[in-house]
Scaffold this active site. Structure first.
Site, mmCIF file in Angstrom:
data_model
loop_
_atom_site.group_PDB
_atom_site.id
_atom_site.type_symbol
_atom_site.label_atom_id
_atom_site.label_comp_id
_atom_site.label_asym_id
_atom_site.label_seq_id
_atom_site.Cartn_x
_atom_site.Cartn_y
_atom_site.Cartn_z
ATOM 1 N N THR A 92 13.742 38.934 -12.675
ATOM 2 C CA THR A 92 14.077 40.302 -13.049
ATOM 3 C C THR A 92 15.577 40.481 -12.814
ATOM 4 O OG1 THR A 92 13.657 41.109 -10.824
ATOM 5 C CG2 THR A 92 11.788 41.136 -12.362
ATOM 6 N N ASN A 120 11.695 31.291 -12.523
ATOM 7 C CA ASN A 120 12.663 30.592 -11.676
ATOM 8 C C ASN A 120 11.936 29.916 -10.533
ATOM 9 O OD1 ASN A 120 15.238 29.866 -10.530
ATOM 10 N ND2 ASN A 120 14.970 31.525 -9.035
ATOM 11 N N LEU A 129 22.085 35.889 -13.842
ATOM 12 C CA LEU A 129 21.952 36.414 -15.204
ATOM 13 C C LEU A 129 22.060 37.938 -15.211
ATOM 14 C CD1 LEU A 129 19.017 34.043 -16.099
ATOM 15 C CD2 LEU A 129 21.309 33.949 -17.125
ATOM 16 N N HIS A 152 12.811 29.004 -6.637
ATOM 17 C CA HIS A 152 13.789 29.319 -5.595
ATOM 18 C C HIS A 152 13.383 28.602 -4.308
ATOM 19 C CE1 HIS A 152 16.790 31.547 -3.390
ATOM 20 N NE2 HIS A 152 15.878 31.744 -2.459
ATOM 21 N N THR A 198 10.136 17.898 -2.911
ATOM 22 C CA THR A 198 8.902 17.194 -3.314
ATOM 23 C C THR A 198 7.804 18.205 -3.668
ATOM 24 O OG1 THR A 198 8.087 17.005 -1.049
ATOM 25 C CG2 THR A 198 9.413 15.184 -1.873
HETATM 26 N N1 NHR Z 1 19.417 35.998 -12.379
HETATM 27 C C1 NHR Z 1 18.743 37.114 -12.127
HETATM 28 N N2 NHR Z 1 19.147 38.220 -12.752
HETATM 29 N N3 NHR Z 1 17.671 37.164 -11.318
HETATM 30 C C2 NHR Z 1 17.277 36.055 -10.677
HETATM 31 O O1 NHR Z 1 16.230 36.134 -9.879
HETATM 32 C C3 NHR Z 1 17.975 34.838 -10.873
HETATM 33 C C4 NHR Z 1 19.063 34.849 -11.752
HETATM 34 C C5 NHR Z 1 19.797 33.692 -11.988
HETATM 35 C C6 NHR Z 1 19.513 32.546 -11.310
HETATM 36 C C7 NHR Z 1 18.262 31.293 -9.572
HETATM 37 C C8 NHR Z 1 18.741 31.634 -8.154
HETATM 38 C C9 NHR Z 1 17.992 30.946 -7.069
HETATM 39 O O2 NHR Z 1 16.856 30.545 -7.249
HETATM 40 C C10 NHR Z 1 18.459 32.520 -10.396
HETATM 41 C C11 NHR Z 1 17.673 33.657 -10.196
HETATM 42 C C12 NHR Z 1 22.472 31.283 -8.535
HETATM 43 C C13 NHR Z 1 22.938 32.178 -7.591
HETATM 44 C C14 NHR Z 1 24.416 32.399 -7.423
HETATM 45 O O3 NHR Z 1 24.852 33.073 -6.493
HETATM 46 C C15 NHR Z 1 22.032 32.870 -6.826
HETATM 47 C C16 NHR Z 1 20.683 32.681 -7.024
HETATM 48 C C17 NHR Z 1 20.213 31.784 -7.977
HETATM 49 C C18 NHR Z 1 21.120 31.086 -8.728
HETATM 50 N N4 NHR Z 1 25.259 31.871 -8.330
HETATM 51 C C19 NHR Z 1 26.715 32.024 -8.348
HETATM 52 C C20 NHR Z 1 27.136 33.011 -9.440
HETATM 53 O O4 NHR Z 1 28.245 33.565 -9.278
HETATM 54 C C21 NHR Z 1 27.391 30.721 -8.644
HETATM 55 C C22 NHR Z 1 27.066 29.657 -7.625
HETATM 56 C C23 NHR Z 1 27.448 28.254 -8.080
HETATM 57 O O5 NHR Z 1 27.903 28.055 -9.216
HETATM 58 O O6 NHR Z 1 27.248 27.323 -7.265
HETATM 59 O O7 NHR Z 1 26.439 33.172 -10.448
HETATM 60 O O8 NHR Z 1 18.525 30.844 -5.927
HETATM 61 C C1 GAR Z 2 16.125 22.877 -6.409
HETATM 62 O O1 GAR Z 2 15.874 22.722 -5.040
HETATM 63 C C2 GAR Z 2 16.006 24.326 -6.795
HETATM 64 O O2 GAR Z 2 14.972 25.002 -6.145
HETATM 65 C C3 GAR Z 2 17.334 24.836 -6.339
HETATM 66 O O3 GAR Z 2 18.260 23.827 -6.671
HETATM 67 C C4 GAR Z 2 17.592 22.564 -6.702
HETATM 68 C C5 GAR Z 2 17.787 21.978 -8.067
HETATM 69 O O4 GAR Z 2 17.297 20.671 -8.118
HETATM 70 N N1 GAR Z 2 17.668 26.052 -7.012
HETATM 71 C C6 GAR Z 2 18.549 26.884 -6.518
HETATM 72 O O5 GAR Z 2 19.089 26.700 -5.441
HETATM 73 C C7 GAR Z 2 18.859 28.063 -7.380
HETATM 74 N N2 GAR Z 2 19.887 28.831 -6.775
HETATM 75 P P1 GAR Z 2 17.074 19.975 -9.546
HETATM 76 O O6 GAR Z 2 18.308 20.234 -10.389
HETATM 77 O O7 GAR Z 2 16.971 18.521 -9.186
HETATM 78 O O8 GAR Z 2 15.836 20.536 -10.128
#
Ligand code: NHR
Ligand code: GAR
Length: 197
Positions: free
Chosen positions: A149, A115, A101, A117, A180
């Site tokens: 953030t 979120n 985001l 993670h 889980t």
């Molecule tokens: N956005 C911000 N600004 N800050 C965070 O802490 C965020 C966020 C958006 C999503 C979830 C996150 C995770 O828990 C999350 C936290 C996607 C990517 C990523 O690289 C990284 C981290 C997380 C979610 N996404 C690629 C992109 O280009 C696409 C990857 C795909 O589609 O499979 O956005 O790990």
């Molecule tokens: C979960 O393990 C979550 O922590 C992870 O994807 C899975 C989603 O499962 N998130 C990320 O990796 C964000 N980058 P769900 O769709 O069954 O909740």
């Protein structure tokens, strides 16, 4: 009523755990809160089916149809706006949501954007956390609920859970063990947030 808007990209098992806990614990009576909408950036997300079965309004916003991240995030904020009431700002919950985001979006929802993670932050921010934990020789892995953030996976930590990494674990096996725990701590962390906010 405080609206919870959940953003997903896939299976939606965390979203389902939150919805089921909200029902079981009657979050409407306890916290004046309800899961008001589920939004996915992928039309194929299995979690949308569960949400519809529960009678929760769903929306799909395909990021591929937007020219920029800013345009996608602006449309996302528009979808959330009807649930974001004066005096009752919405809680926005990322649950397996896979789009990074923009600072404009995270700034707008700062403090009420959570979120989950699948690593023990600050270790292994970003993607492929389970494979990276195994390759690093970690003996424990886990999951973190944090405030979102602008900086990816770096916001204040609200909850964590630890699981062992066992000899012979694959990323898939470890991910299932972590998942889980996710289903237990995310609803708990959200309930605590609702109580305190
Ligand atoms: N956005 C911000 N600004 N800050 C965070 O802490 C965020 C966020 C958006 C999503 C979830 C996150 C995770 O828990 C999350 C936290 C996607 C990517 C990523 O690289 C990284 C981290 C997380 C979610 N996404 C690629 C992109 O280009 C696409 C990857 C795909 O589609 O499979 O956005 O790990
Ligand atoms: C979960 O393990 C979550 O922590 C992870 O994807 C899975 C989603 O499962 N998130 C990320 O990796 C964000 N980058 P769900 O769709 O069954 O909740």
């Amino acid at each position: 009523m405080k609206n919870i808007v959940i953003l997903i990209s896939g299976g939606g098992s965390n979203m389902a755990a939150i919805v089921k806990t909200a029902q079981r614990e009657d979050w409407a009576a306890r916290y004046g809160a309800r899961v008001a909408a589920v939004i996915s950036n992928k039309a194929s997300a299995a979690g949308l089916v569960f949400a519809r079965e529960q009678g929760i309004p769903t929306h799909t916003l395909d990021h591929k149809t937007f020219a920029s991240r800013e345009a996608f995030d602006a449309a996302l904020a528009q979808l959330i706006a009807p649930f974001d009431l004066p005096g009752q700002p919405a809680l926005v919950v990322l649950a397996g949501f896979m789009r990074i985001l923009t600072p404009g979006f995270t700034g707008q929802f700062q403090g009420r954007l959570l979120n989950i993670h699948p690593s023990l932050l600050p270790a292994f921010a970003g993607l492929h956390t389970h494979q990276r934990a195994i390759e690093a020789g970690c003996q424990v892995a886990g999951v973190t609920v944090h405030q979102v953030t602008a900086e990816l996976d770096h916001g204040p930590i609200l909850a964590q859970a630890v699981v062992p990494v066992l000899v012979g674990d694959t990323a898939e096996v470890l991910a299932a063990r972590v998942l889980t725990q996710e289903h237990l701590i995310y609803p708990r962390a959200i309930a605590r947030w609702l109580q305190n906010n």
